[in-house]
Design a protein around this motif. Structure first.
Motif, PDB file in Angstrom:
ATOM      1  N   ARG A  81       0.748  -1.298   0.109  1.00 26.83           N
ATOM      2  CA  ARG A  81       0.241  -0.050  -0.058  1.00 26.83           C
ATOM      3  C   ARG A  81       0.719   1.205  -0.325  1.00 26.83           C
ATOM      4  NH1 ARG A  81      -3.495  -1.292   4.197  1.00 26.83           N
ATOM      5  NH2 ARG A  81      -4.805  -2.014   2.069  1.00 26.83           N
ATOM      6  N   GLN A  82       1.657   1.385   0.373  1.00 20.79           N
ATOM      7  CA  GLN A  82       2.259   2.713   0.472  1.00 20.79           C
ATOM      8  C   GLN A  82       3.776   2.655  -0.584  1.00 20.79           C
ATOM      9  OE1 GLN A  82       1.367   3.436   3.528  1.00 20.79           O
ATOM     10  NE2 GLN A  82       3.635   4.392   3.802  1.00 20.79           N
ATOM     11  N   ARG A  83       3.100   2.398  -1.379  1.00 18.77           N
ATOM     12  CA  ARG A  83       4.512   2.666  -2.426  1.00 18.77           C
ATOM     13  C   ARG A  83       3.482   1.785  -4.318  1.00 18.77           C
ATOM     14  NH1 ARG A  83       9.645  -0.268  -3.369  1.00 18.77           N
ATOM     15  NH2 ARG A  83      10.099   0.545  -5.123  1.00 18.77           N
ATOM     16  N   TYR A  84       2.434   1.266  -3.795  1.00 20.94           N
ATOM     17  CA  TYR A  84       1.775   0.802  -5.307  1.00 20.94           C
ATOM     18  C   TYR A  84       0.313   1.017  -4.750  1.00 20.94           C
ATOM     19  CZ  TYR A  84       6.020  -1.030  -6.065  1.00 20.94           C
ATOM     20  OH  TYR A  84       7.973  -1.650  -6.205  1.00 20.94           O
ATOM     21  N   ASP A  85      -0.809   1.593  -5.850  1.00 20.43           N
ATOM     22  CA  ASP A  85      -1.845   1.541  -6.441  1.00 20.43           C
ATOM     23  C   ASP A  85      -2.403   0.288  -6.037  1.00 20.43           C
ATOM     24  OD1 ASP A  85      -4.031   1.783  -6.812  1.00 20.43           O
ATOM     25  OD2 ASP A  85      -3.985   3.492  -8.775  1.00 20.43           O
ATOM     26  N   VAL A  86      -3.073  -0.278  -5.097  1.00 23.24           N
ATOM     27  CA  VAL A  86      -3.162  -1.723  -4.678  1.00 23.24           C
ATOM     28  C   VAL A  86      -4.832  -1.965  -4.944  1.00 23.24           C
ATOM     29  CG1 VAL A  86      -1.768  -2.250  -2.366  1.00 23.24           C
ATOM     30  CG2 VAL A  86      -4.235  -1.068  -2.712  1.00 23.24           C
ATOM     31  N   LYS A  87      -4.635  -1.308  -5.634  1.00 25.42           N
ATOM     32  CA  LYS A  87      -6.791  -1.245  -6.114  1.00 25.42           C
ATOM     33  C   LYS A  87      -6.582  -1.424  -7.584  1.00 25.42           C
ATOM     34  CE  LYS A  87      -9.782   1.695  -3.182  1.00 25.42           C
ATOM     35  NZ  LYS A  87     -10.243   3.401  -3.321  1.00 25.42           N
ATOM     36  N   LYS A  88      -5.608  -0.809  -7.958  1.00 24.93           N
ATOM     37  CA  LYS A  88      -5.266  -1.210 -10.078  1.00 24.93           C
ATOM     38  C   LYS A  88      -4.469  -2.518 -10.030  1.00 24.93           C
ATOM     39  CE  LYS A  88      -4.701   3.101 -12.655  1.00 24.93           C
ATOM     40  NZ  LYS A  88      -3.262   4.215 -12.806  1.00 24.93           N
ATOM     41  N   ILE A  89      -3.424  -3.310  -8.839  1.00 21.29           N
ATOM     42  CA  ILE A  89      -3.138  -4.507  -8.901  1.00 21.29           C
ATOM     43  C   ILE A  89      -4.117  -5.362  -8.547  1.00 21.29           C
ATOM     44  CG2 ILE A  89      -0.841  -6.228  -7.486  1.00 21.29           C
ATOM     45  CD1 ILE A  89      -0.385  -3.321  -6.702  1.00 21.29           C
ATOM     46  N   PHE A  90      -5.503  -5.635  -7.332  1.00 19.98           N
ATOM     47  CA  PHE A  90      -5.872  -6.287  -7.027  1.00 19.98           C
ATOM     48  C   PHE A  90      -7.143  -6.549  -8.555  1.00 19.98           C
ATOM     49  CE2 PHE A  90      -3.311  -6.967  -3.793  1.00 19.98           C
ATOM     50  CZ  PHE A  90      -2.431  -7.794  -3.861  1.00 19.98           C
ATOM     51  N   SER A  91      -7.494  -5.091  -8.178  1.00 24.51           N
ATOM     52  CA  SER A  91      -8.550  -5.233  -9.737  1.00 24.51           C
ATOM     53  C   SER A  91      -8.523  -5.567 -11.003  1.00 24.51           C
ATOM     54  CB  SER A  91      -9.365  -3.601 -10.165  1.00 24.51           C
ATOM     55  OG  SER A  91      -8.498  -2.992 -10.206  1.00 24.51           O
ATOM     56  N   ALA A  92      -7.200  -5.910 -11.191  1.00 25.90           N
ATOM     57  CA  ALA A  92      -6.488  -6.286 -12.943  1.00 25.90           C
ATOM     58  C   ALA A  92      -7.364  -8.023 -13.228  1.00 25.90           C
ATOM     59  CB  ALA A  92      -5.447  -6.006 -12.948  1.00 25.90           C
ATOM     60  N   THR A  93      -7.109  -7.833 -14.241  1.00 26.62           N
ATOM     61  CA  THR A  93      -7.981  -9.026 -15.246  1.00 26.62           C
ATOM     62  C   THR A  93      -7.658  -9.834 -15.903  1.00 26.62           C
ATOM     63  OG1 THR A  93      -9.565  -7.341 -16.836  1.00 26.62           O
ATOM     64  CG2 THR A  93     -10.469  -8.575 -14.423  1.00 26.62           C
ATOM     65  N   THR A  94      -7.186 -11.500 -16.427  1.00 26.49           N
ATOM     66  CA  THR A  94      -6.986 -12.149 -17.187  1.00 26.49           C
ATOM     67  C   THR A  94      -5.323 -11.663 -16.685  1.00 26.49           C
ATOM     68  OG1 THR A  94      -7.561 -10.534 -18.975  1.00 26.49           O
ATOM     69  CG2 THR A  94      -8.993 -12.699 -18.480  1.00 26.49           C
ATOM     70  N   GLU A  95      -4.261 -11.437 -18.346  1.00 29.48           N
ATOM     71  CA  GLU A  95      -3.584 -11.282 -18.337  1.00 29.48           C
ATOM     72  C   GLU A  95      -2.923  -9.543 -17.843  1.00 29.48           C
ATOM     73  OE1 GLU A  95      -1.357 -13.411 -20.575  1.00 29.48           O
ATOM     74  OE2 GLU A  95      -3.017 -14.543 -20.767  1.00 29.48           O
ATOM     75  N   GLU A  96      -3.980  -9.236 -17.536  1.00 30.83           N
ATOM     76  CA  GLU A  96      -3.472  -7.863 -16.746  1.00 30.83           C
ATOM     77  C   GLU A  96      -2.520  -7.865 -16.567  1.00 30.83           C
ATOM     78  OE1 GLU A  96      -6.382  -5.205 -16.824  1.00 30.83           O
ATOM     79  OE2 GLU A  96      -6.646  -4.627 -18.650  1.00 30.83           O
ATOM     80  N   ARG A  97      -3.109  -9.203 -14.878  1.00 30.06           N
ATOM     81  CA  ARG A  97      -2.076  -9.376 -13.680  1.00 30.06           C
ATOM     82  C   ARG A  97      -0.686  -9.889 -13.875  1.00 30.06           C
ATOM     83  NH1 ARG A  97      -5.375 -14.254 -11.835  1.00 30.06           N
ATOM     84  NH2 ARG A  97      -4.914 -15.341 -13.329  1.00 30.06           N
ATOM     85  N   ASN A  98      -0.581  -8.983 -12.587  1.00 26.02           N
ATOM     86  CA  ASN A  98       0.880  -9.531 -12.529  1.00 26.02           C
ATOM     87  C   ASN A  98       1.620 -11.062 -12.186  1.00 26.02           C
ATOM     88  OD1 ASN A  98       4.137  -9.122 -10.525  1.00 26.02           O
ATOM     89  ND2 ASN A  98       3.884  -7.713 -11.721  1.00 26.02           N
ATOM     90  N   ALA A  99       2.189 -11.901 -12.718  1.00 25.47           N
ATOM     91  CA  ALA A  99       2.762 -12.921 -12.488  1.00 25.47           C
ATOM     92  C   ALA A  99       2.984 -13.305 -10.584  1.00 25.47           C
ATOM     93  CB  ALA A  99       3.433 -13.705 -13.104  1.00 25.47           C
ATOM     94  N   LEU A 100       3.698 -12.335 -10.600  1.00 24.75           N
ATOM     95  CA  LEU A 100       4.728 -13.006  -8.872  1.00 24.75           C
ATOM     96  C   LEU A 100       3.471 -12.314  -8.206  1.00 24.75           C
ATOM     97  CD1 LEU A 100       8.136 -11.138  -9.441  1.00 24.75           C
ATOM     98  CD2 LEU A 100       7.263 -13.122  -9.031  1.00 24.75           C
ATOM     99  N   ILE A 101       2.975 -11.639  -8.445  1.00 27.93           N
ATOM    100  CA  ILE A 101       1.224 -11.645  -7.108  1.00 27.93           C
ATOM    101  C   ILE A 101       0.596 -12.686  -7.400  1.00 27.93           C
ATOM    102  CG2 ILE A 101      -0.283 -10.084  -6.852  1.00 27.93           C
ATOM    103  CD1 ILE A 101       1.938  -8.549  -6.199  1.00 27.93           C
ATOM    104  N   ILE A 102       0.279 -13.042  -8.309  1.00 28.01           N
ATOM    105  CA  ILE A 102      -0.650 -14.184  -8.300  1.00 28.01           C
ATOM    106  C   ILE A 102       0.216 -15.517  -7.624  1.00 28.01           C
ATOM    107  CG2 ILE A 102      -1.285 -16.199 -10.012  1.00 28.01           C
ATOM    108  CD1 ILE A 102      -2.106 -13.743 -12.469  1.00 28.01           C
ATOM    109  N   LEU A 103       1.422 -15.524  -7.989  1.00 33.93           N
ATOM    110  CA  LEU A 103       1.846 -16.821  -7.572  1.00 33.93           C
ATOM    111  C   LEU A 103       2.165 -16.172  -5.915  1.00 33.93           C
ATOM    112  CD1 LEU A 103       4.704 -19.238  -8.417  1.00 33.93           C
ATOM    113  CD2 LEU A 103       6.254 -17.032  -6.980  1.00 33.93           C
TER     114      LEU A 103
END
Length: 141
Positions: free
Chosen positions: A45-67
């Motif tokens: 939360r301090q450095r990144y837009d968590v709403k954008k990160i976790f509202s991304a769908t399909t191919e837009e999602r970050n692979a490391l976040i998923i992992l």
């Protein structure tokens, strides 16, 4: 819409094992996913837009976040069934996920994630003030 899909788990755990862990109750898995997301957001939360990160769908999602979210979720699901019998591999992967999140929070690692928007229309509000003085010199000859 949930961030993780059932196919995200296939890389790390067999479907029949996951079904045993969640006891065929999808709401248990969903609650563990929400807990994992909340845990990750607290680091990011301090450095990144968590709403954008976790509202991304399909191919837009970050692979490391998923992992790492799958690792944290599976750890919580194992803890739910038998906390004293969590497989060692799950504990190691959970600790690796936490270590990665801590390194990201400290700024040691910079993943490709959307930056947190600046508040106040460009004014950061975070000013760095340094205190101190020049070194003392003697003027005696």
């Amino acid at each position: 819409m949930p961030f993780l899909t059932d196919t995200d788990y296939e890389v790390q755990i067999r479907n029949w094992i996951r079904q045993i862990i969640i006891q065929r109750k999808e709401n248990v898995q969903h609650q563990a996913e929400l807990a994992a997301q909340g845990e990750m957001e607290s680091y990011l939360r301090q450095r990144y837009d968590v709403k954008k990160i976790f509202s991304a769908t399909t191919e837009e999602r970050n692979a490391l976040i998923i992992l790492y979210m799958v690792d944290i979720t599976i750890y919580h699901l194992h803890a739910n069934t038998a906390g004293d019998v969590i497989p060692e591999m799950r504990i190691i992967r959970y600790n690796a996920a936490k270590d990665w999140l801590k390194a990201v929070a400290r700024g040691e690692i910079s993943p490709d994630l959307p930056e947190r928007p600046e508040e106040g229309g460009g004014e950061t509000g975070n000013q760095v003030i340094e205190f101190g003085s020049n070194p003392k010199y003697s003027e005696r000859y």
